[in-house]
Design a protein around this motif. Structure first.
Motif, mmCIF file in Angstrom:
data_model
loop_
_atom_site.group_PDB
_atom_site.id
_atom_site.type_symbol
_atom_site.label_atom_id
_atom_site.label_comp_id
_atom_site.label_asym_id
_atom_site.label_seq_id
_atom_site.Cartn_x
_atom_site.Cartn_y
_atom_site.Cartn_z
ATOM 1 N N THR A 28 0.836 -1.201 0.000
ATOM 2 C CA THR A 28 0.000 0.000 0.000
ATOM 3 C C THR A 28 0.869 1.249 0.000
ATOM 4 O O THR A 28 0.608 2.210 -0.716
ATOM 5 C CB THR A 28 -0.889 0.023 1.245
ATOM 6 N N THR A 29 1.935 1.175 0.836
ATOM 7 C CA THR A 29 2.813 2.328 0.971
ATOM 8 C C THR A 29 3.525 2.640 -0.335
ATOM 9 O O THR A 29 3.808 3.795 -0.630
ATOM 10 C CB THR A 29 3.856 2.048 2.073
ATOM 11 N N GLY A 35 4.345 8.199 -5.493
ATOM 12 C CA GLY A 35 3.697 9.507 -5.661
ATOM 13 C C GLY A 35 4.539 10.633 -5.097
ATOM 14 O O GLY A 35 4.793 11.639 -5.766
ATOM 15 N N ILE A 36 5.007 10.453 -3.853
ATOM 16 C CA ILE A 36 5.796 11.514 -3.202
ATOM 17 C C ILE A 36 7.124 11.696 -3.939
ATOM 18 O O ILE A 36 7.570 12.816 -4.177
ATOM 19 C CB ILE A 36 6.027 11.171 -1.711
ATOM 20 N N LEU A 37 7.732 10.576 -4.318
ATOM 21 C CA LEU A 37 8.994 10.647 -5.071
ATOM 22 C C LEU A 37 8.808 11.483 -6.334
ATOM 23 O O LEU A 37 9.610 12.375 -6.631
ATOM 24 C CB LEU A 37 9.467 9.230 -5.423
ATOM 25 N N GLY A 301 -2.069 6.384 -5.537
ATOM 26 C CA GLY A 301 -1.570 5.817 -4.291
ATOM 27 C C GLY A 301 -2.570 5.995 -3.161
ATOM 28 O O GLY A 301 -2.817 5.079 -2.376
ATOM 29 N N GLY A 302 -3.175 7.183 -3.113
ATOM 30 C CA GLY A 302 -4.179 7.471 -2.087
ATOM 31 C C GLY A 302 -5.389 6.557 -2.207
ATOM 32 O O GLY A 302 -5.930 6.089 -1.203
ATOM 33 N N THR A 387 -2.774 13.230 2.372
ATOM 34 C CA THR A 387 -3.269 12.124 1.548
ATOM 35 C C THR A 387 -3.828 11.030 2.444
ATOM 36 O O THR A 387 -4.889 10.468 2.174
ATOM 37 C CB THR A 387 -2.133 11.542 0.682
ATOM 38 N N GLY A 388 -3.107 10.735 3.533
ATOM 39 C CA GLY A 388 -3.564 9.714 4.470
ATOM 40 C C GLY A 388 -4.894 10.071 5.100
ATOM 41 O O GLY A 388 -5.806 9.243 5.168
#
Lengths: 411, 237
Positions: A28-29, A35-37, A301-302, A387-388
């Motif tokens: 999941t991560t 995405g963050i990268l 990703g979210g 996002t979380g």
């Protein structure tokens, strides 16, 4: 204080839940990591490009006005500038006589010629005819030797100062000073090598390292005087604002050109800021598009996190029932799942950031100077937590609304 | 008085049909009473248990628990009442599988906002009452059925509730273990707790001093029985 106890409990449950489902958590991560990268790398690259550009453009000097036939940045109809008269060398002299306040006035012209030293040839090099005053306009200086002097200009010396790339191409590691090289058909003696500037070439701007400077007098002698356009650089005095001084320059130029009040200017005043704002406009759009595209990967990703949170809520329906039966309020259940989703995303964000530091290292090693600034780190952390929270909100809300009777009966 | 329900009705909508699970039931239970609620399936027993346990609100009627009118409360207010005034013991134990015995027992205090130091004292006291001191760090999966139910009882006791509500507490246990669990309830009753058992087993109900029978959503009978004192001693011996 009371609320803190069940918040601490929620955090504990969230961490335990993540620990209990490690491989699921990792997968999941991964979506958030990517995405963050992507988002961080986009922002870093944009910053790097911007810094490189500003560094290069500073060669032009921020307090210098360039009088030219055409504006540097053309918006709208390009053809309206085509019929304008070229600026002439004598106009530069007239302007110098009228603009007493200017720190310096420097006419220049350029042409493209091949340059040659022995068997080494460099095609399409920008040859700039200028004067000793060029040094007052720009921050760049010769690294080796000297620049053109007024003596060279006055006596039409066949001397030249070459850019770092020209030096490397023609002379390699050998000493270039006092060597004779060919510019077009004429022979010039190298008197100086400019320090390296870096290129604004990716933006279609000039490459300052591929230039050759010659005295403007010998330039016109070698490459012709007629039909040649000149640019006039005017350095503003420090006590006057650039905008005010621009009006002065426009006024004097109109007098020189004998324009009537109703006539439009038939010349343009350019300055560094125009390039900067043009750059900002273009880069703004490019960065925005980049962020939207990379933002989509973060969004995907979210969605992955949201999906897993729904699974998590369903799996623990009975546990939610138990917790509610013994007194957990809706807020406690809500925060339990929000903590879980935002912790997953925070971990993803931190891992993504660490990877982004690596990618940035590669970029600055092979492409351009780039670095991750503190605000970018802060934004990345904030965005990953956000996002979380966003992707956990609906599942957490669903959990908090569960009826304890039904939840307890859930198998 | 521990609780009083007055003219409580509960109606469910099942498709187009209305199900009257409880119809104008009125019951008063005093402090330190030991009550069994009995009835065949479909009698409204479960609904009664849910209403008394503040897991559900009645469609009409009033419910006073330990001096508070709980019949009109919202979800969070009911959660607080459940936390402060009611201890649940379920047929299927309903312990949290990942948490230790200690944490399971402690949980109502966590949600009740009790400070950690005081929490530990109260939790240890409750675990002591069901004689599980040496199992504190175990997970529920490492315990026998009887031990799990004792953990559940400790959890029900931990914040000194006004009533202990047990729903078929021996339903998942063999008869010997079941008797052990009932002995604990007897002891708790002796120590002054108010206990309400919901059961369909006559043997279990006989531990109580009052048996309320439900049928078709109404009280069929409400009898005070003499509980043989000797029984309690027998089991412990």
């Amino acid at each position: 204080m009371k609320a803190w106890y069940d918040t601490a409990e929620s955090l504990k449950i969230a961490l335990a839940a993540i620990k209990a489902n490690k491989s699921r958590g990792v997968l999941t991560t991964l979506g958030i990591v990517i995405g963050i990268l992507a988002v961080v790398t986009t922002m870093t690259a944009a910053n790097g490009l911007g810094n490189t550009f500003r560094e290069n453009i500073s060669t032009l000097g921020s307090d210098v006005l360039y009088v030219s036939r055409r504006p540097w940045v053309v918006t709208g109809n390009f053809f309206q500038f085509r019929n304008r008269k070229n600026l002439e060398l004598k106009e530069s002299k007239l302007l110098e006589r009228r603009l007493r306040r200017a720190v310096a006035i420097n006419p220049s012209s350029n042409a493209n010629r091949s340059v040659k030293y022995r068997s080494n040839v460099m095609e399409g090099t920008t040859i700039i005819g200028t004067t000793d005053k060029h040094m007052l306009m720009t921050a760049s200086t010769p690294e080796l030797g000297r620049f053109i002097t007024s003596f060279d200009v006055r006596f039409k010396k066949r001397v030249c100062v070459i850019g770092s790339e020209v030096k490397a191409k023609l002379f390699g590691n050998a000493d270039a000073i006092n060597k004779r090289m060919k510019i077009g058909r004429d022979s010039y003696r190298v008197i100086g090598v400019m320090e390296q500037q870096g290129s604004a070439g990716f933006f279609g701007g000039p490459n300052f390292d591929r230039q050759v400077f010659t005295p403007i007098t010998s330039f016109t002698k070698s490459f012709g005087h007629r039909n040649r356009g000149f640019n006039i650089a005017v350095k503003a005095p420090p006590e006057v604002s650039l905008a005010d001084f621009e009006y002065e320059v426009i006024g004097e130029m109109r007098k020189i050109r004998k324009l009537r009040p109703a006539q439009d200017d038939d010349f343009s005043i350019n300055q560094m800021n125009q390039l900067v704002s043009a750059y900002n406009n273009v880069m703004g759009v490019i960065v925005l598009i980049g962020l939207v595209i990379t933002g989509i990967s973060l969004f995907v990703g979210g969605i992955g996190v949201m999906n897993i949170m729904f699974v998590s809520v369903t799996e623990r329906t009975r546990e939610i029932g138990i917790r509610k039966a013994i007194g957990a309020k809706r807020r406690a259940i809500l925060s339990q799942f929000l903590f879980e989703s935002s912790t997953i995303c925070l971990i993803g964000g931190v891992v993504g950031l660490v990877l982004a530091f690596g990618v940035t290292g590669l970029i600055s090693k092979f492409l351009m100077p780039a670095s991750i600034s503190l605000p970018i780190v802060a934004v990345a952390i904030f965005v990953s937590i956000l996002t979380g929270v966003v992707s956990g909100l609906i599942p957490a809300f669903k959990a908090s609304k569960l009826n304890p009777i039904d939840a307890l009966r859930y198998e | 008085m521990a609780l009083r329900i007055t003219d409580v009705s509960k109606t469910y909508q099942m498709g187009v049909e209305e199900v009257h699970a409880l119809q104008e039931v009125s019951i008063t239970i005093e402090d330190n009473e030991y009550v069994a609620i009995m009835g065949p399936s479909g009698s409204g027993k479960s609904t009664m248990m849910n209403v008394l346990g503040c897991l559900d609100t009645p469609t009409s009627g009033e419910y006073h628990l330990a001096g508070e009118d709980v019949s009109k409360m919202n979800d969070d207010q009911l959660a607080e009442i459940r936390n402060q005034k009611i201890g649940f013991v379920f047929q299927t134990f309903n312990l949290i599988p990942r948490a230790s015995v200690f944490h399971n027992v402690e949980l109502p205090l966590v949600y009740g906002g009790v400070a950690p130091a005081q929490r530990a004292d109260m939790t240890n006291a409750a675990i002591g009452k069901v004689a599980l001191e040496d199992r504190k760090t175990h997970k529920p999966s490492e315990l026998s059925g009887g031990q799990r139910q004792r953990v559940a009882i400790a959890r029900a006791l931990v914040n000194n509730p006004a009533i202990i509500l047990a729903d078929e507490p021996t339903g998942n246990l063999d008869s010997v273990t079941g008797e052990e669990i009932m002995a604990i309830f007897d002891g708790l009753h002796k120590a002054g707790n108010t206990i309400i058992l919901v059961t369909h087993e006559k043997d279990v109900a006989e531990h109580a001093s009052r048996i309320i029978r439900l049928k078709d959503g109404r009280v069929e009978s409400d009898l005070v029985t003499q509980r043989p004192e000797s029984r309690f001693g027998e089991v412990l011996a």
